[in-house]
Design a protein around this motif. Structure first.
Motif, short mmCIF file in Angstrom:
data_model
loop_
_atom_site.label_atom_id
_atom_site.label_comp_id
_atom_site.label_asym_id
_atom_site.label_seq_id
_atom_site.Cartn_x
_atom_site.Cartn_y
_atom_site.Cartn_z
N ILE A 141 49.85 50.56 46.08
CA ILE A 141 49.33 51.73 46.82
C ILE A 141 48.35 51.27 47.90
N ALA A 142 47.48 50.34 47.56
CA ALA A 142 46.53 49.82 48.55
C ALA A 142 47.27 49.18 49.72
N ALA A 143 48.33 48.41 49.41
CA ALA A 143 49.09 47.77 50.49
C ALA A 143 49.79 48.82 51.35
N GLU A 144 50.33 49.84 50.71
CA GLU A 144 51.07 50.87 51.46
C GLU A 144 50.20 51.61 52.46
N ILE A 145 48.92 51.80 52.13
CA ILE A 145 48.05 52.53 53.07
C ILE A 145 47.32 51.56 54.01
N GLY A 146 47.66 50.27 53.90
CA GLY A 146 47.04 49.30 54.80
C GLY A 146 45.59 49.01 54.50
N ALA A 147 45.18 49.24 53.26
CA ALA A 147 43.79 49.00 52.87
C ALA A 147 43.57 47.53 52.55
N THR A 148 42.39 46.99 52.91
CA THR A 148 42.05 45.65 52.43
C THR A 148 41.74 45.73 50.94
N MET A 149 42.12 44.70 50.22
CA MET A 149 42.02 44.77 48.77
C MET A 149 41.37 43.51 48.23
N ALA A 150 40.61 43.67 47.17
CA ALA A 150 40.02 42.52 46.48
C ALA A 150 40.02 42.80 44.99
N GLU A 151 39.97 41.74 44.21
CA GLU A 151 39.89 41.91 42.76
C GLU A 151 38.66 41.18 42.24
N VAL A 152 38.03 41.77 41.25
CA VAL A 152 36.84 41.19 40.63
C VAL A 152 37.27 40.40 39.40
N ASP A 153 36.83 39.17 39.32
CA ASP A 153 37.19 38.32 38.19
C ASP A 153 36.08 38.36 37.14
N SER A 154 36.12 39.36 36.28
CA SER A 154 35.09 39.53 35.26
C SER A 154 35.73 39.78 33.90
N ALA A 155 35.39 38.92 32.94
CA ALA A 155 35.87 39.16 31.58
C ALA A 155 35.27 40.45 31.02
N ARG A 156 34.03 40.73 31.39
CA ARG A 156 33.38 41.94 30.88
C ARG A 156 34.08 43.20 31.37
N LEU A 157 34.48 43.19 32.63
CA LEU A 157 35.17 44.38 33.15
C LEU A 157 36.64 44.39 32.76
N SER A 158 37.19 43.26 32.37
CA SER A 158 38.61 43.24 31.99
C SER A 158 38.83 43.67 30.55
N THR A 159 37.74 43.82 29.80
CA THR A 159 37.87 44.11 28.37
C THR A 159 37.63 45.59 28.10
N ASP A 160 38.70 46.37 27.96
CA ASP A 160 38.54 47.73 27.48
C ASP A 160 38.75 47.67 25.98
#
Lengths: 210, 210
Positions: A144-163
């Motif tokens: 979806i981000a690519a389709e609207i031409g948005a710049t995208m980044a991902e956060v590399d956090s074990a704390r945020l990856s753990t639900d």
């Protein structure tokens, strides 16, 4: 930053039903919600809870919306003109530092992938972006981000990856959590190793292993 | 920095035996080893493999040691006078950026916790520190660091917290890996959602679900 914290107040944490009773699951879910709200505040965000049902003594302003998660969040995004973050309520390891990293990562769309294909947190700085939490949501959010031409980044956090969603997540909550949820769990459960795998076990159970 | 990469060449990845054949497990393990070695090099580290058995065409200098992981790593630490990092060979999501964060984190002992109580990477800057990989190693490593009076820090990285060990880890390798191991897996497996859970499935299998 405005931060929406979606919360399932109706049937919280059903995948933990083999380990926790229904009241315990509700208590743990509420403790994690309070921890996430506090971490958001300490990171300088303004939390608001988006809940499927009412929550007594909610730790932040609450809007009730019984639509699906995707519909409810997209209704917020459709009306927003400023950046909005969406941070799940079951991030039991979230800390002010990890939330700060989320907020400070540049990009029109910043994603914190969850383990197993989910999306645990998003910062939306492009008003055209919409969420789709069904299925393998991290893949859909990238698309979806690519389709609207948005710049995208991902956060590399074990704390945020753990639900905290399944019994296999509970050892990490015990070992790395820093808030109410960890304290609540640690009062009732301890770590146990069986066949090289780590799990949690009720404290009153006999210690057959380590 | 000197970086020791322990590798189990004898019986790699046995917990994946329900999903991958033995030769496939060996190939995936070798691909992850090559990815980790490359990420370490790109982060400015000097990798050396510490292997339980010989590895043909090893991607870095190799020392063979058939003792337990703990004994073999402690033998290295006992002889080291400069900082040493220990980075597991099965970190299929590791990137130069995540390894750089590990190296750049200050502390006599810097730990990258693995999911479920393990320790996926350590930087040792105190010559008194020793490892104990048995059981809930992150807890033991925190204790050992405290006992010798070492300053300690932990790196919050999902990439470093993910050791690809079980079938449930493979979706993350597919979705977030950036090296040989991801490419190898993506040629043979795709993502599938069943009952809300994401798993990998062989590409030639009929698509009964999404």
């Amino acid at each position: 930053m405005r931060v929406v914290v979606p919360f399932d107040a109706a049937t919280p944490k059903t995948r933990l039903e083999g380990t926790l009773t229904a009241p315990e699951r509700a208590t743990l879910a509420r403790a994690m919600l309070a921890d996430v709200v506090e971490a958001v505040r300490e990171a300088g965000g303004h939390p608001e809870i988006l809940s499927t049902a009412s929550v007594p003594d909610a730790p932040a302003p609450l809007t009730q919306d019984d639509r699906t998660l995707t519909e409810a969040v997209n209704a917020v995004l459709a009306e927003a003109s400023d950046p909005v973050a969406i941070v799940m309520a079951d991030l039991g390891l979230a800390t002010p530092a990890s939330i700060t990293r989320l907020f400070e990562t540049a990009g029109d769309v910043v994603l914190a992938p969850g383990r197993g294909g989910g999306t645990n947190a998003i910062v939306v700085r492009d008003t055209d972006f919409r969420v789709d939490y069904h299925g393998i949501s991290i893949r859909d959010h990238r698309r979806i981000a690519a389709e609207i031409g948005a710049t995208m980044a991902e956060v590399d956090s074990a704390r945020l990856s753990t639900d905290v969603d399944e019994p296999a997540d509970l050892p990490d909550l015990l070992l790395r959590g820093e808030g109410r949820a960890q304290a609540w769990l640690a009062e009732r459960f301890r770590l146990a190793v069986t066949d090289g795998r780590v799990a949690v076990r009720r404290r009153q159970e006999p210690a057959l292993d380590s």
